[in-house]
Design an enzyme around this catalytic site. Structure first.
Site, PDB file in Angstrom:
ATOM      1  N   HIS A 198      -2.981   7.177   2.776  1.00  0.00           N
ATOM      2  CA  HIS A 198      -3.551   5.885   2.384  1.00  0.00           C
ATOM      3  C   HIS A 198      -4.881   5.620   3.081  1.00  0.00           C
ATOM      4  O   HIS A 198      -4.986   5.714   4.300  1.00  0.00           O
ATOM      5  CB  HIS A 198      -2.535   4.788   2.722  1.00  0.00           C
ATOM      6  CG  HIS A 198      -3.066   3.418   2.499  1.00  0.00           C
ATOM      7  ND1 HIS A 198      -3.787   3.071   1.381  1.00  0.00           N
ATOM      8  CD2 HIS A 198      -2.976   2.290   3.260  1.00  0.00           C
ATOM      9  CE1 HIS A 198      -4.120   1.792   1.466  1.00  0.00           C
ATOM     10  NE2 HIS A 198      -3.639   1.298   2.594  1.00  0.00           N
ATOM     11  N   CYS A 258       0.816  -1.234   0.000  1.00  0.00           N
ATOM     12  CA  CYS A 258       0.000   0.000   0.000  1.00  0.00           C
ATOM     13  C   CYS A 258       0.840   1.270   0.000  1.00  0.00           C
ATOM     14  O   CYS A 258       0.313   2.362  -0.198  1.00  0.00           O
ATOM     15  CB  CYS A 258      -0.957  -0.009   1.182  1.00  0.00           C
ATOM     16  SG  CYS A 258      -2.088  -1.403   1.113  1.00  0.00           S
ATOM     17  N   ASN A 265     -10.149   0.034   0.490  1.00  0.00           N
ATOM     18  CA  ASN A 265      -8.683   0.108   0.487  1.00  0.00           C
ATOM     19  C   ASN A 265      -8.197  -0.395  -0.876  1.00  0.00           C
ATOM     20  O   ASN A 265      -8.294  -1.580  -1.170  1.00  0.00           O
ATOM     21  CB  ASN A 265      -8.149  -0.760   1.636  1.00  0.00           C
ATOM     22  CG  ASN A 265      -6.628  -0.759   1.713  1.00  0.00           C
ATOM     23  OD1 ASN A 265      -5.945  -0.410   0.761  1.00  0.00           O
ATOM     24  ND2 ASN A 265      -6.109  -1.182   2.859  1.00  0.00           N
TER      25      ASN A 265
HETATM   26  O1  UT7 Z   1      -3.575  -1.255   3.714  1.00  0.00           O
HETATM   27  C1  UT7 Z   1      -2.431  -1.591   4.422  1.00  0.00           C
HETATM   28  C2  UT7 Z   1      -2.603  -1.706   5.846  1.00  0.00           C
HETATM   29  N1  UT7 Z   1      -3.885  -2.190   6.252  1.00  0.00           N
HETATM   30  C3  UT7 Z   1      -4.480  -1.636   7.293  1.00  0.00           C
HETATM   31  O2  UT7 Z   1      -3.967  -0.654   7.787  1.00  0.00           O
HETATM   32  C4  UT7 Z   1      -5.695  -2.287   7.877  1.00  0.00           C
HETATM   33  C5  UT7 Z   1      -5.592  -2.283   9.377  1.00  0.00           C
HETATM   34  N2  UT7 Z   1      -6.598  -3.019  10.084  1.00  0.00           N
HETATM   35  C6  UT7 Z   1      -7.923  -2.709  10.088  1.00  0.00           C
HETATM   36  O3  UT7 Z   1      -8.373  -1.834   9.375  1.00  0.00           O
HETATM   37  C7  UT7 Z   1      -8.810  -3.427  11.053  1.00  0.00           C
HETATM   38  O4  UT7 Z   1      -8.015  -4.144  11.961  1.00  0.00           O
HETATM   39  C8  UT7 Z   1      -9.837  -4.384  10.408  1.00  0.00           C
HETATM   40  C9  UT7 Z   1     -10.865  -3.570   9.672  1.00  0.00           C
HETATM   41  C10 UT7 Z   1      -9.104  -5.336   9.469  1.00  0.00           C
HETATM   42  C11 UT7 Z   1     -10.534  -5.162  11.493  1.00  0.00           C
HETATM   43  O5  UT7 Z   1     -11.172  -4.267  12.406  1.00  0.00           O
HETATM   44  P1  UT7 Z   1     -10.925  -4.391  13.978  1.00  0.00           P
HETATM   45  O6  UT7 Z   1     -11.826  -3.434  14.587  1.00  0.00           O
HETATM   46  O7  UT7 Z   1      -9.463  -4.245  14.214  1.00  0.00           O
HETATM   47  O8  UT7 Z   1     -11.410  -5.821  14.282  1.00  0.00           O
HETATM   48  P2  UT7 Z   1     -10.554  -7.030  14.871  1.00  0.00           P
HETATM   49  O9  UT7 Z   1      -9.610  -7.543  13.847  1.00  0.00           O
HETATM   50  O10 UT7 Z   1     -10.030  -6.681  16.207  1.00  0.00           O
HETATM   51  O11 UT7 Z   1     -11.709  -8.054  15.085  1.00  0.00           O
HETATM   52  C12 UT7 Z   1     -12.730  -7.834  16.068  1.00  0.00           C
HETATM   53  C13 UT7 Z   1     -13.796  -8.853  15.792  1.00  0.00           C
HETATM   54  C14 UT7 Z   1     -13.239 -10.250  15.578  1.00  0.00           C
HETATM   55  O12 UT7 Z   1     -14.129 -11.180  16.158  1.00  0.00           O
HETATM   56  P3  UT7 Z   1     -13.797 -11.843  17.566  1.00  0.00           P
HETATM   57  O13 UT7 Z   1     -12.491 -12.577  17.340  1.00  0.00           O
HETATM   58  O14 UT7 Z   1     -13.664 -10.710  18.519  1.00  0.00           O
HETATM   59  O15 UT7 Z   1     -14.976 -12.712  17.795  1.00  0.00           O
HETATM   60  C15 UT7 Z   1     -13.234 -10.400  14.090  1.00  0.00           C
HETATM   61  O16 UT7 Z   1     -13.363 -11.756  13.686  1.00  0.00           O
HETATM   62  O17 UT7 Z   1     -14.456  -8.486  14.584  1.00  0.00           O
HETATM   63  C16 UT7 Z   1     -14.471  -9.611  13.731  1.00  0.00           C
HETATM   64  N3  UT7 Z   1     -14.492  -9.190  12.351  1.00  0.00           N
HETATM   65  C17 UT7 Z   1     -15.627  -8.957  11.704  1.00  0.00           C
HETATM   66  N4  UT7 Z   1     -16.912  -9.030  12.107  1.00  0.00           N
HETATM   67  C18 UT7 Z   1     -17.865  -8.727  11.188  1.00  0.00           C
HETATM   68  C19 UT7 Z   1     -13.448  -8.959  11.514  1.00  0.00           C
HETATM   69  N5  UT7 Z   1     -13.908  -8.584  10.315  1.00  0.00           N
HETATM   70  C20 UT7 Z   1     -15.263  -8.583  10.393  1.00  0.00           C
HETATM   71  C21 UT7 Z   1     -16.301  -8.287   9.499  1.00  0.00           C
HETATM   72  N6  UT7 Z   1     -17.579  -8.369   9.944  1.00  0.00           N
HETATM   73  N7  UT7 Z   1     -16.065  -7.900   8.211  1.00  0.00           N
END
Ligand code: UT7
Length: 328
Positions: A249, A107, A279
């Protein structure tokens, strides 16, 4: 000197509801946790080069030229592992025989690509360079993985850089670029490279898909983009209040807010188009620039800071005063 900007999005739009209809997620979750409402994705058979050609042609037209000396293509989703996609893109744009190569900084690719182009110009190797950021992450994300399929979109954006005076509008300021390979595993495609292929065994099921340790990456994205912005401002002899717009980004709307917070800047100075495109990896910064110009948020003469963060890990920033150009 930045003297042209053009972008291209594949026509097919996938709204959050369409993803929620097949995966365990919802429009509310995706909007609240990422700020994304929809993304564009390629139809079967469309490759990254197809998007890159469209964006490249528009950038050349915006720069009112049909000739450059080099083409740099930033992408993590090349048409094939070998050769680079850039020579094919150059040929199809009508830029036969120019220097053409790919840059893979995920990215951050567009910032690395622009810095490479600025280096070619500074070294006298080229007078004009076409820099394209193009990615089709829909081709490498696991369609069954809610945390990546919901985030990424496909697209392309391009700029033309030319030699010029540092006092002209569009003159690129210093660059800050960095990497931290100790965290290379946080964002990756495990299979398909020499590490796996040298085993002479087929890849494990699913190992050809893109993976991301979302939470860890989230924190590092904020920290590194804010740090890189501060470093580039220091190199440029500028202060945060000298910057009119931050075009960084579009990884997650909450990351944009986090960077604004960490820098103590109003969130309104941070351009956002993530709602419409998700993204888009290497295409993210030029697509955000285009959307800011089209909405009138970014105008000629304003000082803008460009920044990105991505796999590698990699990060980068630069500053410029926005030129008076027609966007296509
Ligand atoms: O582009 C280059 C760099 N990329 C980035 O900078 C992306 C950075 N990361 C993010 O944007 C976020 O971490 C995500 C959008 C990928 C995830 O959001 P989050 O608020 O950090 O969620 P998390 O990974 O901490 O997950 C929290 C919960 C999890 O469930 P459990 O384990 O707590 O039961 C995930 O499985 O949310 C769940 N989850 C979802 N739930 C519904 C993850 N994705 C989804 C989804 N819908 N699409």
């Amino acid at each position: 000197m930045l003297c042209g900007l053009g972008t291209w999005l594949p026509p097919k739009v996938v709204p959050n509801d369409e993803i929620a209809a097949r995966l365990d997620t919802s429009d509310e979750w995706i909007r609240a946790r990422t700020g994304i409402r929809q993304r564009h994705v390629v139809e079967p058979g469309t490759a990254t080069s197809d998007l890159a050609v469209e964006a490249g042609l528009r950038a050349l037209k915006s720069a009112d030229t049909d000739q450059v000396d080099a083409l740099v293509l930033a992408t993590t989703t090349p048409d094939r592992p070998c050769p680079a996609t850039a020579p094919d893109v150059a040929h199809r744009i009508g830029l036969d025989r120019v220097a053409a190569f790919d840059v893979n900084a995920v990215c951050t690719g567009f910032l690395y690509g622009m810095a490479s182009a600025a280096g070619l110009i500074a070294a006298g190797v080229a007078e004009r360079v076409l820099v394209i950021g193009a990615d089709t992450f829909s081709t490498i994300t696991d369609p069954d993985c809610r945390s990546t399929a919901a985030i990424f979109g496909d697209g392309a954006g391009a700029v033309v850089l030319r030699a010029g005076s540092p006092h002209e509008l569009g003159a690129l300021g210093p660059f800050d670029l960095g990497s931290d390979g100790a965290d290379a595993d946080l964002i990756m495609v495990p299979a398909g490279g020499s590490r796996q292929r040298s085993t002479r065994r087929p890849a494990a099921p699913g190992a050809e898909f893109f993976t991301m340790a979302g939470k860890a990456v989230f924190r590092k994205a904020i920290f590194q983009m804010a740090g890189s912005a501060q470093s580039v401002l220091q190199k440029a002899g500028l202060r945060l209040r000298d910057i009119d717009k931050f075009v960084i980004h579009q990884a997650n709307a909450r990351i944009l807010n986090g960077v604004a917070d960490m820098l103590g800047q109003p969130t309104g100075k941070f351009v956002r188009n993530i709602e419409q495109v998700g993204n888009t990896a290497a295409a993210s910064v030029p697509l955000a620039l285009t959307s800011a110009c089209e909405s009138g948020e970014l105008r000629a003469g304003q000082r803008v800071l460009l920044g990105a963060f991505g796999g590698g890990l990699t990060w980068g920033s630069t500053v410029l005063r926005w030129p008076d150009i027609e966007i296509l």
